[in-house]
Design a protein around this motif. Structure first.
Motif, PDB file in Angstrom:
ATOM      1  N   UNK B  41      -1.423  -3.815 -15.967  1.00 38.08           N
ATOM      2  CA  UNK B  41      -1.810  -4.962 -15.134  1.00 38.08           C
ATOM      3  C   UNK B  41      -1.047  -4.931 -13.815  1.00 38.08           C
ATOM      4  N   UNK B  42       0.229  -4.608 -13.895  1.00 43.27           N
ATOM      5  CA  UNK B  42       1.028  -4.520 -12.671  1.00 43.27           C
ATOM      6  C   UNK B  42       0.544  -3.353 -11.808  1.00 43.27           C
ATOM      7  N   UNK B  43       0.192  -2.261 -12.436  1.00 48.53           N
ATOM      8  CA  UNK B  43      -0.359  -1.129 -11.685  1.00 48.53           C
ATOM      9  C   UNK B  43      -1.593  -1.549 -10.892  1.00 48.53           C
ATOM     10  N   UNK B  44      -2.416  -2.380 -11.500  1.00 43.84           N
ATOM     11  CA  UNK B  44      -3.607  -2.874 -10.788  1.00 43.84           C
ATOM     12  C   UNK B  44      -3.213  -3.704  -9.575  1.00 43.84           C
ATOM     13  N   UNK B  45      -2.217  -4.561  -9.760  1.00 42.18           N
ATOM     14  CA  UNK B  45      -1.768  -5.377  -8.626  1.00 42.18           C
ATOM     15  C   UNK B  45      -1.242  -4.481  -7.509  1.00 42.18           C
ATOM     16  N   UNK B  46      -0.517  -3.442  -7.883  1.00 43.24           N
ATOM     17  CA  UNK B  46       0.026  -2.540  -6.869  1.00 43.24           C
ATOM     18  C   UNK B  46      -1.102  -1.843  -6.113  1.00 43.24           C
ATOM     19  N   UNK B  47      -2.165  -1.531  -6.825  1.00 38.78           N
ATOM     20  CA  UNK B  47      -3.304  -0.900  -6.162  1.00 38.78           C
ATOM     21  C   UNK B  47      -3.928  -1.847  -5.135  1.00 38.78           C
ATOM     22  N   UNK B  48      -4.039  -3.102  -5.509  1.00 39.09           N
ATOM     23  CA  UNK B  48      -4.577  -4.091  -4.568  1.00 39.09           C
ATOM     24  C   UNK B  48      -3.685  -4.186  -3.335  1.00 39.09           C
ATOM     25  N   UNK B  49      -2.382  -4.246  -3.559  1.00 42.92           N
ATOM     26  CA  UNK B  49      -1.442  -4.349  -2.442  1.00 42.92           C
ATOM     27  C   UNK B  49      -1.513  -3.108  -1.557  1.00 42.92           C
ATOM     28  N   UNK B  50      -1.672  -1.960  -2.196  1.00 35.72           N
ATOM     29  CA  UNK B  50      -1.745  -0.717  -1.427  1.00 35.72           C
ATOM     30  C   UNK B  50      -3.011  -0.687  -0.570  1.00 35.72           C
ATOM     31  N   UNK B  51      -4.130  -1.102  -1.164  1.00 33.25           N
ATOM     32  CA  UNK B  51      -5.385  -1.092  -0.417  1.00 33.25           C
ATOM     33  C   UNK B  51      -5.372  -2.101   0.729  1.00 33.25           C
ATOM     34  N   UNK B  52      -4.571  -3.142   0.578  1.00 37.70           N
ATOM     35  CA  UNK B  52      -4.439  -4.117   1.664  1.00 37.70           C
ATOM     36  C   UNK B  52      -3.437  -3.641   2.712  1.00 37.70           C
ATOM     37  N   UNK B  53      -2.802  -2.502   2.462  1.00 38.83           N
ATOM     38  CA  UNK B  53      -1.834  -1.970   3.418  1.00 38.83           C
ATOM     39  C   UNK B  53      -0.471  -2.622   3.332  1.00 38.83           C
ATOM     40  N   UNK B  54      -0.256  -3.405   2.279  1.00 37.32           N
ATOM     41  CA  UNK B  54       0.999  -4.158   2.181  1.00 37.32           C
ATOM     42  C   UNK B  54       2.123  -3.372   1.526  1.00 37.32           C
ATOM     43  N   UNK B  55       1.770  -2.295   0.839  1.00 38.72           N
ATOM     44  CA  UNK B  55       2.803  -1.409   0.315  1.00 38.72           C
ATOM     45  C   UNK B  55       2.361   0.037   0.515  1.00 38.72           C
ATOM     46  N   UNK B  56       3.327   0.935   0.542  1.00 37.75           N
ATOM     47  CA  UNK B  56       3.043   2.365   0.468  1.00 37.75           C
ATOM     48  C   UNK B  56       3.766   2.869  -0.776  1.00 37.75           C
ATOM     49  N   UNK B  57       3.356   4.059  -1.234  1.00 43.86           N
ATOM     50  CA  UNK B  57       3.952   4.545  -2.476  1.00 43.86           C
ATOM     51  C   UNK B  57       4.361   5.995  -2.303  1.00 43.86           C
ATOM     52  N   UNK B  58       5.600   6.277  -2.657  1.00 43.24           N
ATOM     53  CA  UNK B  58       6.102   7.637  -2.512  1.00 43.24           C
ATOM     54  C   UNK B  58       5.527   8.514  -3.621  1.00 43.24           C
ATOM     55  N   UNK B  59       5.452   9.815  -3.320  1.00 50.29           N
ATOM     56  CA  UNK B  59       4.932  10.754  -4.315  1.00 50.29           C
ATOM     57  C   UNK B  59       5.717  10.642  -5.611  1.00 50.29           C
ATOM     58  N   UNK B  60       5.025  10.739  -6.697  1.00 52.22           N
ATOM     59  CA  UNK B  60       5.691  10.642  -7.991  1.00 52.22           C
ATOM     60  C   UNK B  60       6.687  11.795  -8.141  1.00 52.22           C
ATOM     61  N   UNK B  61       7.699  11.585  -8.934  1.00 52.65           N
ATOM     62  CA  UNK B  61       8.695  12.621  -9.190  1.00 52.65           C
ATOM     63  C   UNK B  61       9.227  12.403 -10.577  1.00 52.65           C
ATOM     64  N   UNK B  62       8.494  11.625 -11.301  1.00 49.79           N
ATOM     65  CA  UNK B  62       8.678  11.107 -12.657  1.00 49.79           C
ATOM     66  C   UNK B  62       8.678   9.599 -12.539  1.00 49.79           C
ATOM     67  N   UNK B  63       9.137   9.145 -11.383  1.00 51.77           N
ATOM     68  CA  UNK B  63       8.995   7.727 -11.068  1.00 51.77           C
ATOM     69  C   UNK B  63       8.150   7.629  -9.808  1.00 51.77           C
ATOM     70  N   UNK B  64       7.606   6.446  -9.558  1.00 49.98           N
ATOM     71  CA  UNK B  64       6.794   6.270  -8.363  1.00 49.98           C
ATOM     72  C   UNK B  64       7.240   4.998  -7.660  1.00 49.98           C
ATOM     73  N   UNK B  65       7.783   5.160  -6.471  1.00 48.04           N
ATOM     74  CA  UNK B  65       8.377   4.031  -5.767  1.00 48.04           C
ATOM     75  C   UNK B  65       7.366   3.319  -4.881  1.00 48.04           C
ATOM     76  N   UNK B  66       7.421   2.001  -4.915  1.00 45.27           N
ATOM     77  CA  UNK B  66       6.633   1.178  -3.994  1.00 45.27           C
ATOM     78  C   UNK B  66       7.523   0.726  -2.847  1.00 45.27           C
ATOM     79  N   UNK B  67       6.941   0.744  -1.650  1.00 40.27           N
ATOM     80  CA  UNK B  67       7.695   0.374  -0.449  1.00 40.27           C
ATOM     81  C   UNK B  67       6.932  -0.684   0.343  1.00 40.27           C
ATOM     82  N   UNK B  68       7.629  -1.736   0.712  1.00 33.17           N
ATOM     83  CA  UNK B  68       7.017  -2.830   1.463  1.00 33.17           C
ATOM     84  C   UNK B  68       6.549  -2.372   2.840  1.00 33.17           C
ATOM     85  N   UNK B  69       5.318  -2.701   3.188  1.00 36.27           N
ATOM     86  CA  UNK B  69       4.795  -2.465   4.542  1.00 36.27           C
ATOM     87  C   UNK B  69       4.354  -3.813   5.092  1.00 36.27           C
ATOM     88  N   UNK B  70       5.177  -4.398   5.930  1.00 31.76           N
ATOM     89  CA  UNK B  70       4.954  -5.788   6.325  1.00 31.76           C
ATOM     90  C   UNK B  70       4.023  -5.940   7.519  1.00 31.76           C
TER      91      UNK B  70
END
Lengths: 105, 105
Positions: B41-70
């Motif tokens: 469910x949280x992954x879905x929310x992150x996708x919405x935020x990403x599509x709105x341009x509000x976050x970017x996400x670093x390439x996975x490396x076992x973890x995947x970081x979300x970064x605020x884009x204000x």
DNA sequence: CGCATCCTTAACCATATGGTTCTGAAACCA
DNA sequence: TGGTTTCAGAACCATATGGTTAAGGATGCG
């Protein structure tokens, strides 16, 4: 309440209605005119805006006027302003923006 | 694009995620922790935020970081500011607000 | 290699949303 | 009184949204 305000603003028709209301109060028919949409559909949008506190409506008298209530928009800005430190824009330019806002009331 | 931004902000979970991201980048698991909600469910929310341009996400490396884009928030404020003349608040107090914003960067 | 970790995708479900048409209430007009 | 205008409500429909569980891909480690 922020939820309701942002949800109300998420629809282009409703944003257009708010923009129209900056020019003054308007009847449902006047608000519906620019849209290729039935009148009940616009009535629904007005209900959403009213429940979000973004408009008030005068008692019917054969017509029913909608009036812009911008106060919830100030609350929304209050929330958004907490992110200003994360804008890419430099603080110099932010200062310019704030100066502009003070100069053109 | 305003539509997507406001729609993204209309959900309390997504607003909380953005607030969390002000403290720094975070993994999906970290972002999901505060909520009584499945991780997808949280992954879905992150996708919405990403599509709105509000976050970017670093390439996975076992973890995947979300970064605020204000930046989109600035655009949203731009739209909302067009209504400042309709706030009930007096312009004196508006000036105070703007002063505060300039003083506490 | 085999396995655990982290996360996404798929399938599914209930409810919300945005639109329609049809009906009807309330106030004015003749 | 009766008709017209203005709008809201009800019923309905398609699609979007927000959640679930179950499965699977990619990376790192022993």
């Amino acid at each position: 309440m922020l939820t309701g305000v942002f949800a109300a603003l998420a629809d282009p028709t409703r944003r257009a209605i708010l923009t129209r209301l900056k020019d003054g109060d308007a009847t449902v028919a006047e608000l519906a005119a620019p849209f290729s949409m039935s009148q009940p559909a616009v009535s629904k949008h007005l209900k959403v805006l009213e429940q979000a506190g973004l408009i008030s409506r005068s008692q019917r008298a054969t017509a029913r006027l909608s009036h812009l209530e911008a106060e919830p928009l100030r609350e929304a800005i209050g929330w958004l302003m907490d992110y200003r430190a994360y804008w890419a824009e430099s603080f110099d330019r932010l200062d310019d923006l704030l100066d502009d806002l003070k100069e053109q009331p």
